[in-house]
Design a protein around this motif. Structure first.
Motif, mmCIF file in Angstrom:
data_model
loop_
_atom_site.group_PDB
_atom_site.id
_atom_site.type_symbol
_atom_site.label_atom_id
_atom_site.label_comp_id
_atom_site.label_asym_id
_atom_site.label_seq_id
_atom_site.Cartn_x
_atom_site.Cartn_y
_atom_site.Cartn_z
ATOM 1 N N LEU A 80 29.830 -7.637 10.982
ATOM 2 C CA LEU A 80 29.879 -9.111 11.027
ATOM 3 C C LEU A 80 29.967 -9.601 12.466
ATOM 4 O O LEU A 80 29.279 -10.573 12.850
ATOM 5 C CB LEU A 80 31.085 -9.600 10.220
ATOM 6 C CG LEU A 80 31.320 -11.108 10.205
ATOM 7 C CD1 LEU A 80 30.139 -11.828 9.556
ATOM 8 C CD2 LEU A 80 32.616 -11.459 9.467
ATOM 9 N N LEU A 81 30.785 -8.937 13.269
ATOM 10 C CA LEU A 81 30.942 -9.347 14.667
ATOM 11 C C LEU A 81 29.625 -9.198 15.431
ATOM 12 O O LEU A 81 29.211 -10.106 16.178
ATOM 13 C CB LEU A 81 32.041 -8.504 15.325
ATOM 14 C CG LEU A 81 32.616 -9.025 16.635
ATOM 15 C CD1 LEU A 81 33.268 -10.385 16.437
ATOM 16 C CD2 LEU A 81 33.627 -8.039 17.208
ATOM 17 N N GLY A 86 25.096 -11.687 18.143
ATOM 18 C CA GLY A 86 23.658 -11.694 18.417
ATOM 19 C C GLY A 86 23.011 -12.998 18.018
ATOM 20 O O GLY A 86 22.150 -13.537 18.732
ATOM 21 N N PHE A 87 23.422 -13.552 16.877
ATOM 22 C CA PHE A 87 22.877 -14.831 16.411
ATOM 23 C C PHE A 87 23.250 -15.957 17.371
ATOM 24 O O PHE A 87 22.402 -16.807 17.715
ATOM 25 C CB PHE A 87 23.418 -15.123 15.009
ATOM 26 C CG PHE A 87 23.039 -16.467 14.479
ATOM 27 C CD1 PHE A 87 21.756 -16.715 14.003
ATOM 28 C CD2 PHE A 87 23.963 -17.504 14.449
ATOM 29 C CE1 PHE A 87 21.391 -17.960 13.518
ATOM 30 C CE2 PHE A 87 23.616 -18.751 13.964
ATOM 31 C CZ PHE A 87 22.338 -18.977 13.502
ATOM 32 N N VAL A 145 20.115 -7.697 17.215
ATOM 33 C CA VAL A 145 20.261 -8.929 16.413
ATOM 34 C C VAL A 145 19.612 -10.103 17.139
ATOM 35 O O VAL A 145 18.892 -10.916 16.529
ATOM 36 C CB VAL A 145 21.752 -9.214 16.145
ATOM 37 C CG1 VAL A 145 21.906 -10.549 15.420
ATOM 38 C CG2 VAL A 145 22.372 -8.102 15.325
ATOM 39 N N PHE A 146 19.839 -10.176 18.429
ATOM 40 C CA PHE A 146 19.242 -11.246 19.233
ATOM 41 C C PHE A 146 17.716 -11.224 19.128
ATOM 42 O O PHE A 146 17.070 -12.268 18.948
ATOM 43 C CB PHE A 146 19.681 -11.093 20.694
ATOM 44 C CG PHE A 146 18.882 -11.906 21.657
ATOM 45 C CD1 PHE A 146 19.114 -13.264 21.809
ATOM 46 C CD2 PHE A 146 17.873 -11.314 22.416
ATOM 47 C CE1 PHE A 146 18.363 -14.018 22.696
ATOM 48 C CE2 PHE A 146 17.126 -12.056 23.302
ATOM 49 C CZ PHE A 146 17.365 -13.409 23.450
ATOM 50 N N LEU A 147 17.122 -10.040 19.219
ATOM 51 C CA LEU A 147 15.658 -9.932 19.191
ATOM 52 C C LEU A 147 15.081 -10.414 17.863
ATOM 53 O O LEU A 147 14.011 -11.029 17.833
ATOM 54 C CB LEU A 147 15.240 -8.481 19.453
ATOM 55 C CG LEU A 147 15.463 -7.969 20.878
ATOM 56 C CD1 LEU A 147 15.150 -6.482 20.973
ATOM 57 C CD2 LEU A 147 14.608 -8.755 21.869
ATOM 58 N N LEU A 148 15.787 -10.137 16.769
ATOM 59 C CA LEU A 148 15.280 -10.579 15.469
ATOM 60 C C LEU A 148 15.496 -12.081 15.238
ATOM 61 O O LEU A 148 14.708 -12.719 14.542
ATOM 62 C CB LEU A 148 15.944 -9.784 14.337
ATOM 63 C CG LEU A 148 15.108 -8.600 13.826
ATOM 64 C CD1 LEU A 148 15.240 -7.417 14.748
ATOM 65 C CD2 LEU A 148 15.492 -8.212 12.414
ATOM 66 N N ALA A 206 19.533 -11.682 10.975
ATOM 67 C CA ALA A 206 20.578 -11.157 11.862
ATOM 68 C C ALA A 206 21.271 -9.939 11.256
ATOM 69 O O ALA A 206 21.520 -8.935 11.952
ATOM 70 C CB ALA A 206 21.603 -12.254 12.164
ATOM 71 N N VAL A 207 21.571 -10.015 9.953
ATOM 72 C CA VAL A 207 22.249 -8.886 9.302
ATOM 73 C C VAL A 207 21.334 -7.660 9.305
ATOM 74 O O VAL A 207 21.784 -6.531 9.536
ATOM 75 C CB VAL A 207 22.651 -9.270 7.865
ATOM 76 C CG1 VAL A 207 23.296 -8.091 7.160
ATOM 77 C CG2 VAL A 207 23.611 -10.456 7.878
#
Length: 271
Positions: A80-81, A86-87, A145-148, A206-207
């Motif tokens: 979750l963190l 990343g989001f 996560v950032f890239l997605l 993100a997940v």
């Protein structure tokens, strides 16, 4: 008493009942769908005599969760963190870049092809490279996560900012409004529903990004639990981890939906 006043009174009485029915449907129908899916899952394992190693029953998954609830909650917090961090970075970086794209044809022509090229690269192919560059810590997971999340945030925000009706633009110009005033009073508020669409798309991805990153070179997180469960043939534990990933996605998505209702009540009314 006229027929019109009687009609208005009946309408006022009907509205609370309609709202109550709507809320009951909002909560009841998803629960009903979940119960139906779990029942079909359980029935399929019994009818087709599926081995626990292949597909465990819902009871097996529940027993596995209760037996290792502390461990699973700890790994859930890790995932979750990574997901939220990343989001958040994607939103902080993506929205300003979308504003630049929407405000400049030159930048749009320069940046758009690069964004499309980056988005076309399979993210799972990048995960091992991120580990080589950044090690086995939390940073490569956050970057994945950032890239997605980055691309849907940028595209939706840019499209929203460029979709302002020309009538509104002409109207604000007729009041001698400056460029910044026109942007913050008309263009950005008008684009917010589209921005929220991008955020809701991004939070779902993100997940997935966090799990992809945890499949490669991780020692914690629900993705790591799934990999370890597969190697030890502990299928119920893998299913328990997947259920928790689903819960994370649902909570984050509907958190954004609730935020949208609070910040943009007029957008929902116009739908």
């Amino acid at each position: 008493m006229t027929a019109a006043s009687t009609g208005r009174r009946q309408v006022r009485r009907a509205r609370p009942a309609a709202r109550l029915n709507g809320r009951a449907a909002d909560w009841g129908l998803p629960v009903l769908g979940l119960v139906a899916v779990v029942a079909l899952w359980w029935l399929a394992t019994i009818v087709f005599s599926i081995e626990k190693l292949l597909v465990p029953t819902p009871k097996d998954v529940f027993d596995s969760f209760t037996a290792q609830s502390g461990y699973l909650m700890e790994q859930t917090w890790v995932t979750l963190l990574e997901t939220v961090e990343g989001f958040a970075v994607a939103v902080v970086v993506g929205i300003p870049i979308a504003m630049l794209i929407a405000g400049s044809r030159l930048l749009e022509k320069m940046i758009y092809p690069l964004l499309l090229a980056v988005n076309a690269v399979p993210k799972i192919a990048i995960a091992p490279i991120l580990v080589v560059w950044m090690g086995f810590g939390q940073l490569p997971k956050v970057v994945m996560v950032f890239l997605l999340c980055f691309f849907p945030v940028v595209i939706s925000t840019a499209v929203g900012l460029k979709s302002t009706p020309s009538e509104l633009t002409e109207l604000i110009r007729s009041y001698d409004a400056g460029h910044m005033q026109a942007f913050f009073k008309v263009r950005f508020p008008y684009a917010l529903p589209q921005v929220m669409v991008g955020l809701k798309t991004a939070i779902s991805l993100a997940v997935i990004g966090a799990v992809i990153a945890e499949f490669v070179g991780a020692d914690s997180g629900l993705g790591f639990v799934i990999v370890q469960s597969g190697s030890s043939a502990d299928t119920p534990l893998a299913f328990a981890a997947m259920v928790l990933l689903g819960i994370i996605s649902i909570v984050l998505f509907y958190g954004l939906v609730a935020l949208e209702k609070v910040l943009l009540p007029w957008a929902e009314a116009n739908q």
